[in-house]
Write a protein that holds these residues in place. Structure first.
Motif, short mmCIF file in Angstrom:
data_model
loop_
_atom_site.label_atom_id
_atom_site.label_comp_id
_atom_site.label_asym_id
_atom_site.label_seq_id
_atom_site.Cartn_x
_atom_site.Cartn_y
_atom_site.Cartn_z
N VAL A 97 5.06 3.09 2.18
CA VAL A 97 4.59 1.59 1.86
C VAL A 97 5.60 1.24 1.55
N GLY A 98 6.53 -0.29 0.93
CA GLY A 98 7.11 -0.37 0.36
C GLY A 98 6.60 -1.78 -0.10
N PRO A 99 7.70 -2.21 -1.60
CA PRO A 99 6.48 -2.91 -2.32
C PRO A 99 7.03 -4.67 -1.55
N HIS A 100 7.30 -4.23 -0.25
CA HIS A 100 6.85 -5.86 0.60
C HIS A 100 6.09 -5.45 1.61
N HIS A 101 4.90 -4.67 1.23
CA HIS A 101 4.22 -4.86 2.52
C HIS A 101 3.31 -5.30 1.99
N ILE A 102 2.44 -5.69 3.16
CA ILE A 102 1.02 -6.10 2.81
C ILE A 102 -0.08 -5.14 3.74
N VAL A 103 -0.75 -4.63 2.67
CA VAL A 103 -1.87 -3.43 3.76
C VAL A 103 -2.91 -4.23 3.90
N VAL A 104 -3.86 -4.17 4.84
CA VAL A 104 -5.51 -4.81 5.66
C VAL A 104 -6.24 -3.95 5.87
N LEU A 106 -9.43 -2.62 7.67
CA LEU A 106 -10.37 -2.68 8.54
C LEU A 106 -11.61 -1.95 7.98
N VAL A 107 -11.20 -0.81 7.64
CA VAL A 107 -12.59 0.60 7.57
C VAL A 107 -13.52 0.68 6.42
N ALA A 108 -14.62 0.39 7.41
CA ALA A 108 -15.37 0.25 7.39
C ALA A 108 -16.28 1.59 5.78
N GLY A 109 -16.56 0.83 4.52
CA GLY A 109 -17.00 1.51 3.84
C GLY A 109 -16.34 2.82 2.50
N ILE A 110 -14.73 1.95 2.78
CA ILE A 110 -13.40 3.05 2.59
C ILE A 110 -12.80 1.47 1.03
N THR A 111 -13.50 1.60 -0.14
CA THR A 111 -13.51 0.76 -1.58
C THR A 111 -11.96 0.00 -1.55
N ILE A 112 -11.41 -0.91 -1.29
CA ILE A 112 -10.00 -1.33 -2.69
C ILE A 112 -9.52 -0.14 -3.91
N GLN A 113 -10.51 -0.08 -4.33
CA GLN A 113 -10.11 1.40 -5.18
C GLN A 113 -9.86 2.33 -4.76
N THR A 114 -10.48 2.93 -3.73
CA THR A 114 -9.97 4.14 -2.80
C THR A 114 -8.25 4.38 -2.57
N LEU A 115 -8.09 3.37 -1.78
CA LEU A 115 -7.30 2.25 -0.84
C LEU A 115 -5.91 2.51 -2.08
N GLN A 116 -6.56 1.47 -3.11
CA GLN A 116 -5.85 1.60 -4.14
C GLN A 116 -4.91 3.19 -5.05
N PRO A 120 0.74 3.48 -2.96
CA PRO A 120 1.62 3.49 -4.10
C PRO A 120 1.38 2.59 -5.10
N PRO A 121 1.65 2.50 -6.65
CA PRO A 121 0.43 2.19 -7.30
C PRO A 121 0.50 0.65 -7.63
N TRP A 122 1.92 -0.06 -6.37
CA TRP A 122 2.03 -1.38 -6.37
C TRP A 122 1.67 -1.85 -4.98
N THR A 123 0.95 -1.64 -4.53
CA THR A 123 1.01 -1.74 -2.81
C THR A 123 0.18 -2.70 -2.82
N LYS A 124 0.06 -4.04 -2.37
CA LYS A 124 -0.20 -4.99 -1.82
C LYS A 124 -1.71 -4.57 -1.08
N VAL A 125 -3.55 -4.37 -1.74
CA VAL A 125 -3.96 -4.21 -1.03
C VAL A 125 -5.12 -5.30 -0.77
N LEU A 126 -5.45 -5.60 0.52
CA LEU A 126 -6.69 -6.61 0.65
C LEU A 126 -7.57 -5.83 1.73
N GLY A 146 -7.35 -6.20 -3.58
CA GLY A 146 -6.55 -5.79 -4.67
C GLY A 146 -6.61 -6.52 -5.83
N SER A 147 -5.93 -5.65 -6.93
CA SER A 147 -5.25 -6.36 -8.22
C SER A 147 -3.68 -6.57 -8.01
N ASN A 148 -3.24 -6.21 -6.93
CA ASN A 148 -1.88 -6.35 -6.55
C ASN A 148 -1.17 -7.32 -5.38
N ALA A 149 -2.72 -7.73 -5.27
CA ALA A 149 -1.89 -9.05 -4.28
C ALA A 149 -2.70 -10.18 -4.64
#
Length: 279
Positions: A97-104, A106-116, A120-126, A146-149
């Motif tokens: 996963v690099g800074p250019h990726h946008i990671v989205v 669809l998984v039920a029940g998994i929070t943005i906090q868990t994904l982040q 990696p800390p810079w990941t753009k998460v939605l 998420g905080s980086n998106a």
């Protein structure tokens, strides 16, 4: 699967990957393709076996058994695995996963906090929650960032998802509620449509005709709700006349506690969505 064109990789196009190729991911990609937002040749899906990949190949999408290949070949990456599998998948793909990726997700029940936390800390998460009618461009979808998106990522996602139906950005706390309301709610409507048609069959109408009329009745009612902006109670009242057929029918529905049962169903599905990640 074919070789990935190097020139295409370098072109300023959107390359979309799916880690997981199940029913919800398949419905989403069909909506995107039918709307013409992304060409099938720009889509790459991964799954551990060929069980679901054949349908993607029929659509013209590229497929692989390697999750890391999806990261290497895509900028916008949808995570569409089962909830209990996702932590292991995130551990696998994290190095790619690099800074250019946008990671989205669809998984039920998994929070943005868990994904982040697991990426990696810079990941753009939605995080998004679609429903199955996105396959016919009539879905209802919500998403949170998420905080980086930033606005650019949110606008891109909304532009893509709006081609599949209604799409709203919401606080993350609404996503599990949406699962109970709309993700699972599609099944409630199908059950109601089936009951409507069977009621007509009971009174002597042929089944195929009853099913078509039931479906059109639901479609028309939903369209009026969306286009008029009226409260459902107002529109319901417009159908009723004193001593008429509708008020007698509604009495039977309320006597059977339809309203409370549906509300309980939404609550049960919402609570289940919250618990899925713990299983």
């Amino acid at each position: 699967r074919g070789a990935w064109p190097r020139a295409a990789m370098e072109a300023p196009e959107l390359w979309v990957g799916f880690v997981g190729a199940g029913r919800m991911a398949g419905g989403l990609v069909r909506g995107l393709l039918q709307a013409g937002k992304v060409p099938a040749s720009n889509v790459l899906a991964s799954a551990p076996s060929d069980k679901n990949l054949g349908a993607w190949q029929e659509l013209g999408c590229r497929t692989t058994h390697c999750n890391l290949e999806v990261l290497h070949r895509s900028t916008l990456v949808f995570l569409a695995t089962k909830p209990h599998i996702l932590p292991g998948v995130l551990e696998e793909i994290r190095p790619a996963v690099g800074p250019h990726h946008i990671v989205v997700s669809l998984v039920a029940g998994i929070t943005i906090q868990t994904l982040q936390r697991l990426l990696p800390p810079w990941t753009k998460v939605l995080r998004i929650m679609p429903n199955l009618p996105c396959v016919v461009q009539a879905g209802a979808m919500v998403f949170s960032r998420g905080s980086n998106a930033g606005d650019e990522e949110a606008a891109l996602l909304k532009s893509l998802l709006s081609s599949c139906g209604l799409c709203e950005e919401v606080p993350e706390s609404y996503i599990d509620i949406h699962t109970g309301l709309s993700g699972s709610g599609v099944a409630y409507v199908y059950l109601f449509a089936e009951a409507l048609a069977e009621g007509a069959v009971k009174m002597g109408m042929p089944g195929a005709l009853a099913s078509r009329i039931a479906a059109q009745t639901l479609l028309g009612a939903a369209k009026m709700l969306l286009e008029t902006g009226e409260h459902p109670a107002k529109l319901r009242g417009d159908v009723c006349t004193p001593g008429g057929t509708t008020i007698y029918a509604l009495y039977q529905l309320e006597k059977g506690a339809l309203r409370a049962t549906v509300m309980d169903a939404v609550e049960a599905a919402t609570n289940r969505a919250c618990d899925m990640a713990k299983d």
